[in-house]
Design an enzyme around this catalytic site. Structure first.
Site, PDB file in Angstrom:
ATOM      1  N   LYS A 291       0.797  -1.413   0.549  1.00 57.55           N
ATOM      2  CA  LYS A 291      -0.057  -0.217   0.356  1.00 57.55           C
ATOM      3  C   LYS A 291       1.379   1.257  -0.031  1.00 57.55           C
ATOM      4  O   LYS A 291       2.090   1.259   0.673  1.00 57.55           O
ATOM      5  CB  LYS A 291      -1.020   0.030   1.199  1.00 57.55           C
ATOM      6  CG  LYS A 291      -1.747   0.862   1.482  1.00 57.55           C
ATOM      7  CD  LYS A 291      -2.668   1.012   2.254  1.00 57.55           C
ATOM      8  CE  LYS A 291      -3.966   2.040   2.838  1.00 57.55           C
ATOM      9  NZ  LYS A 291      -4.712   1.537   3.716  1.00 57.55           N
TER      10      LYS A 291
ATOM     11  N   SER B 238      -9.406   2.133   3.264  1.00 58.49           N
ATOM     12  CA  SER B 238      -8.757   2.776   1.870  1.00 58.49           C
ATOM     13  C   SER B 238      -7.511   1.408   1.240  1.00 58.49           C
ATOM     14  O   SER B 238      -7.192   2.440   0.611  1.00 58.49           O
ATOM     15  CB  SER B 238      -7.989   3.619   2.743  1.00 58.49           C
ATOM     16  OG  SER B 238      -6.869   2.758   3.759  1.00 58.49           O
TER      17      SER B 238
ATOM     18  N   SER C 183      -9.636  -0.224   7.065  1.00 62.34           N
ATOM     19  CA  SER C 183      -9.147  -0.229   5.839  1.00 62.34           C
ATOM     20  C   SER C 183      -8.404  -1.614   5.191  1.00 62.34           C
ATOM     21  O   SER C 183      -7.797  -1.575   3.639  1.00 62.34           O
ATOM     22  CB  SER C 183      -7.629   0.929   6.136  1.00 62.34           C
ATOM     23  OG  SER C 183      -8.774   2.092   5.713  1.00 62.34           O
TER      24      SER C 183
END
Ligand SMILES: [Mg+2]
Ligand SMILES: [Zn+2]
Lengths: 486, 99, 488
Positions: free
Chosen positions: C80, C155, C179
């Site tokens: 990420k 996210s 997330s």
């Protein structure tokens, strides 16, 4: 007029701690390096970094707190103090807000009306900011600034006094004593010019009939004055400025002011409209600081002798009060003094020589007692020549000067210059008798009551002995010989 | 709790955000709605409840005072939008920060 | 089964045995990225050359024995984009970090690389991890591989989509209020948010420091376990990192008969999509049939969790995001003076959701509001933690739906931030309490995945993974989207 208001002064002193590394990262805590050469992701505030507390900084801070008679809290925590400024990389300073490391201490000052304790409200730990170099003479007219973050993250303690000082002189005494105590701990360079010790002063004037809380009085904060003298000057200026405002019916605005060295005046930096809202909140990246009694005891045991203990000790050894202060203010001098006193037990003699002639010579050369020019052994052997009567005080001065210049031992100088006091009673008596015989008129004067005549005769003897006769012996022998004439 | 545009403007200033007037009214509305929802918490009497600042039961984490090599000044300033003499350049400063 | 179907453990075993080369694994990942990423937009940056160079190094310079000691030998991983890397840019999905290159690696990246994993790229995310849909990235939306008109969740949407689309077998995400688990559920992959402090946050771009945790997303429970075994280590660079034993490398499936599982009534009430509810209940029946003891429990303060979260997280975020000021890195927009530069840079550099949360958080901490908002939320956080303490005195684990509904359509929740915030209602509680949470795919309804969430007491990841592994064994193998392979 002047007594309509009571001056109320509180001081906030920031002291950089002399650790190897910064407070939250492993960068060297070093002054005067190339710009941004002592930085890493953590103290640059790069994305993703986290602080890790330097345990040694906590130890040094705790020792300062203990030496200042504070209570070190077994539980304290870190908080974020938030404001934007280019010298503050994360836009928050990790500090301690409502649960500081230590509280409730004091520093003793000695104003003319007697000893008094000035309270210390709190001592907390925080990280220093970086340095801005302005492209221009002053911040106000600089086109821009250059940011150097070498200092960002250096450990600081902030020592906050209670508003218990009432004159610039008391503020000065507080600062001097505070610095003396901290210098004994050897936890900081304490150099105001280099910024390792910095002082902010809060000043307000309390009308004598005011009964409200001190916190509600309009208060002016003078920031970052760079010497003790200027702290005093800025406070003096601020008191008269505020008094004038009040006496002409104007209001004092709560604000931050700077001090201009050249004009000796303070100027407004930020008014209340722009007052910061620091939005403190507990630092989530750092667990709370819980200090065990064992750990605290270790810090207590690591404390050296402190100024007050030294004052007592010196008084007991018979050092005069004024001299005590000189020794207490300069630990290197004191250490030298104690070495010499070990070898020459006459405390008064040692102290006098050290604080007058020796200090004068050191000052003339711009030296301090961290690097004494003549070793303690060397001075001791010189003083021993005085106590044994070999040298007069006057001679010893000459010898000391020579020792300073050439680095010779006292004995070597005495030998080279052929100095030594004539202490042989018979030898002096022979000369005395000759002088008396050669000056019958003066002898008559003396016998008719003119004491002064004796001085002339002494001078004659000293002249003939090239100053090497022991003066008190000459005196005694003259009286003895003259008594026979009477 | 009602939120005014004045309050949002104040907060935007604190946060150094130059929000436009359209954004200001949008943000005031959106935040107002969120704060209305957050009012829910006032159902709870928390007078005797201690706050949770850290979920973990750890304390007093510290490191040795040992120097770790720093970055070179070049590396330290490599991402700088404007750099001169290995320092970050910032425009004219009209207010002072804190210390 | 082709290489594309291998999970990370299987991939590493093949490389360790010399049956495939690391280069072949990376080439497979790169080909798949090339064919599917244009549709999905999971990656913000792919470093094919760098990854191949590392694979070649592994193939040419490491002996069979050396490779056997690399638990993730040759495994392509996606990171990420809020974890910093020296070899690739790091933007956290924000324009304000455009062009930023970190001079250091996040601890998790170092640990994965040391274990033989090869980072192929950085994945898309909601800007600074603020969002539940991966629509709030400055670099475009990520699409759900099951239905490109729908969001992948957020996210960590890029990481979840990359694993679901089988571009990589393994990815790292971060989880502040759900997330990792929410996109895992929406994309039909496995994802775990560890106990707060289990995985070092050093190098994770902070959103809300007291809630953030890094965790893996993968296609099997054993991959989660192996990865967490490797990255769940004490780190001296993170003062909140726990100094505890790492979890075992492989989970041993629990005997379900021995498990007492709590079903909190607050998570099974109104507002759950009926299709989700039906599938979850069917799964619960399967657990029951296998002998697990399912008991109703209550977590009474659940209804306050979102309100609590949306005070604490924005408050911490407003502080964490203050460092993006145009001075030392990232975007700078010129201004007449310093304040103007700050304001313009931050105004242009941050997206609207980020600004909204900065404003909210700044307000919650500002003079006069701290007690009513931030402090109040921290107190309610205590009550939410106590709920879990009480629950885990009665049960070993808790099971809930991961999210109340199926992946929503792109843009559907754009107009109402509050609606978006409520998406996290089942996931935020574990962040507030600091406990582990795992999302496991339990099947599809109308062609869209549904996730089930396991929660356990602090540091019970081993138990959580073992239970998930036992459930994995009784469920049919998960299906994968875009199954046309690289030819499609
Ligand atoms: Mg301070
Ligand atoms: Zn550093």
């Amino acid at each position: 007029m002047t007594n309509q208001y009571e001056v109320v002064i509180g001081l906030e002193v920031h002291v950089e701690l002399k650790t190897q590394t910064k407070l939250f990262c492993g960068c060297a805590n070093a002054f005067g390096q190339d710009p941004n050469s002592q930085t890493c992701p953590v103290c640059l505030g790069l994305p993703g970094v986290l602080p890790v507390l330097n345990g040694e900084a906590v130890a040094l801070a705790a020792r300062a707190a203990l030496a200042l008679h504070c209570t070190v809290n077994s539980y304290s925590k870190f908080d974020r103090k938030q404001y934007f400024y280019p010298d503050l990389p994360k836009a928050y300073q990790i500090s301690q807000y409502d649960q500081p490391l230590a509280e409730n201490g004091h520093v003793t000052i000695q104003p003319s009306d007697g000893k008094r304790d000035i309270g210390i409200e709190r001592i907390h730990m925080e990280e220093d900011a970086g340095k801005l170099n302005h492209l221009g003479q002053r911040l106000e007219d600089a086109e821009g600034s250059l940011v150097d973050l070498n200092r960002a993250g250096v450990p600081l303690i902030e020592i906050v006094s209670r508003p218990e000082m009432h004159s610039p002189e008391e503020a000065r005494q507080y600062l001097v004593e505070l610095r003396t105590i901290l210098s004994y701990l050897d936890i900081s360079d304490l150099r105001m010019e280099e910024g390792s010790m910095r002082c902010d002063a809060n000043i307000s004037l309390r009308p004598l009939d005011y009964t409200g809380s001190l916190a509600d009085l309009p208060r002016v904060e003078i920031k970052n004055v760079n010497s003790f003298r200027n702290v005093q000057r800025s406070i003096e200026f601020e008191i008269s400025r505020q008094r004038q405002l009040l006496q002409t019916g104007q209001r004092i605005v709560k604000e931050t002011r700077g001090f201009d060295d050249a004009s000796g005046s303070t100027y407004s930096q930020r008014s209340k409209e722009e007052a910061n809202d620091y939005r403190y909140f507990p630092e989530p990246d750092l667990p709370p600081l819980v200090l065990s009694e064992t750990w605290l005891q270790n810090q207590r045991e690591a404390l050296p002798q402190l100024p007050d203990e030294l004052r007592q000790h010196l008084a007991q050894r018979g050092v005069a009060e004024r001299d005590v202060e000189v020794l207490v203010q300069d630990l290197n001098l004191y250490h030298y003094w104690s070495q010499v006193v070990e070898l020459v037990p006459d405390v008064r003699l040692v102290t006098n020589w050290l604080l007058s002639d020796y200090s004068r010579l050191m000052n003339a050369k711009g030296l301090n007692f961290a690097t004494p020019q003549v070793s303690a052994d060397g001075l001791a052997s010189l003083l021993t020549l005085i106590t044994s009567g070999t040298l007069s005080g006057k001679m010893a001065k000459e010898v000391l000067e020579a020792m300073f210049e050439t680095g010779e031992t006292a004995e070597a100088v005495v030998k080279r210059l052929g100095l030594s006091q004539i202490t042989d009673r018979n030898a002096i008596k022979e000369i005395v008798s000759a002088v008396v015989a050669a000056n019958p008129a003066v002898v008559q004067d003396f016998l008719s009551g003119k004491e002064k005549a004796l001085t002339f005769l002494v001078g004659q003897v000293m002249k003939q002995t090239k100053g090497q006769a022991k003066p008190d012996l000459v005196n005694a022998l003259l009286r003895e010989v003259l008594a026979a004439y009477a | 709790m009602n939120l005014t545009e004045k309050e949002v403007r104040h907060v935007a200033r604190l946060a150094r955000l130059a929000i436009s007037s359209t954004e200001l009214s949008e943000a005031t509305q959106a935040l107002g709605r969120v704060l209305d929802y957050i009012d829910l918490l006032n159902e709870l009497n928390t007078d005797a409840v201690p706050p949770t600042t850290h979920v973990e039961a750890i304390e007093t984490v510290w490191r040795q005072d040992r120097v770790v090599p720093s970055l070179s000044p070049e590396a330290a300033t490599a991402n700088g939008p404007q750099v001169s003499s290995q320092m970050f350049v910032v425009p004219k400063i009209l207010d002072r920060g804190e210390e | 089964m082709g290489m594309i179907d291998w999970d990370a453990v299987q991939t590493a075993e093949h490389v360790q045995r010399g049956e495939v080369s690391a280069v072949e694994c990376i080439e497979e990942a790169l080909l798949r990225i090339e064919s599917t990423n244009p549709t999905v937009n999971a990656f913000l940056h792919v470093d094919g050359e760098g990854a191949l160079a590392k694979a070649r190094f592994m193939d040419h310079n490491l002996t069979r024995e050396a490779k056997a000691n690399l638990p993730l030998a040759g495994v392509a991983v996606a990171i990420k984009d809020n974890m910093v890397t020296t070899d690739m840019p790091t933007t956290a999905g924000s324009k304000i970090l455009e062009g930023f290159r970190s001079p250091y690696n996040a601890t998790v990246v170092e640990l994965l690389e040391r274990a033989g994993a090869i980072v192929v790229g950085k994945t898309n995310m909601d800007e600074f991890a603020m969002g539940s849909s991966t629509e709030h990235s400055a670099y475009g939306v990520t699409r759900n591989p099951w239905d490109p008109n729908r969001v992948p969740g957020g996210s960590s949407g890029g990481s979840a989509a990359a694993v679901a689309a089988r571009m990589v077998p393994l990815a790292l995400g971060s989880d502040t209020g759900g997330s990792i688990r929410l996109p895992a559920s929406y994309c039909g992959v496995f994802g775990i948010k560890p106990t707060y402090g289990r995985v070092s946050r050093y190098g994770l771009i902070a959103y809300a420091s007291s809630l953030d945790q890094i965790g893996p997303l993968a296609r099997s429970v054993r991959d989660l376990a192996r990865t967490l075994h490797l990255i769940g280590r004490h780190d001296e660079k993170d003062a909140t990192s726990l100094d505890v034993d790492t979890i075992p490398e492989s989970p041993i499936p629990t005997a379900l008969q021995s498990l007492r599982i709590g079903l909190p009534e607050e998570y099974f009430g109104e507002g759950i999509d009926i299709r989700v509810r039906t599938l979850i209940e069917k799964t619960l029946d399967q657990l029951r049939e296998s002998g697990a003891d399912l008991v109703p429990i209550s977590l009474p303060h659940t209804r306050y969790a979102i309100a609590t979260y949306y005070l604490i997280a924005p408050a911490e975020a407003s502080s964490n995001l203050s460092r993006y000021d145009g001075v030392r890195y990232g975007l700078r927009v010129a201004g007449d003076d310093l304040i103007h530069m700050y304001q313009k840079t931050r105004q242009e550099g941050f997206g609207s959701e980020v600004k909204r949360r900065i404003l909210l958080g700044t307000h919650a901490l500002s003079a006069g509001y701290y007690d009513a908002y931030y402090l109040k939320a921290q107190k309610v956080r205590t009550l939410i933690r106590q709920d879990f303490d009480n629950a885990f005195a009665q049960v070993d684990l808790i099971v809930t739906p991961t999210v109340a509904d199926l992946p929503f359509k792109l843009g559907e929740r754009d107009l109402d931030p509050l609606q978006m915030y409520l998406t996290d209602i089942f996931t935020v509680t574990t962040n507030l309490a600091g406990i582990p949470g795992l999302s496991q795919p339990v099947g599809l309804v109308d062609g869209l995945p549904v996730g089930l969430q396991w929660m356990g007491p602090p540091l019970s990841e081993d138990r959580v993974l073992s239970a998930a592994s036992a459930l994995e064994a009784i469920l049919p193998p998960p299906e994968w989207p875009l199954s046309g392979g690289i030819q499609e």
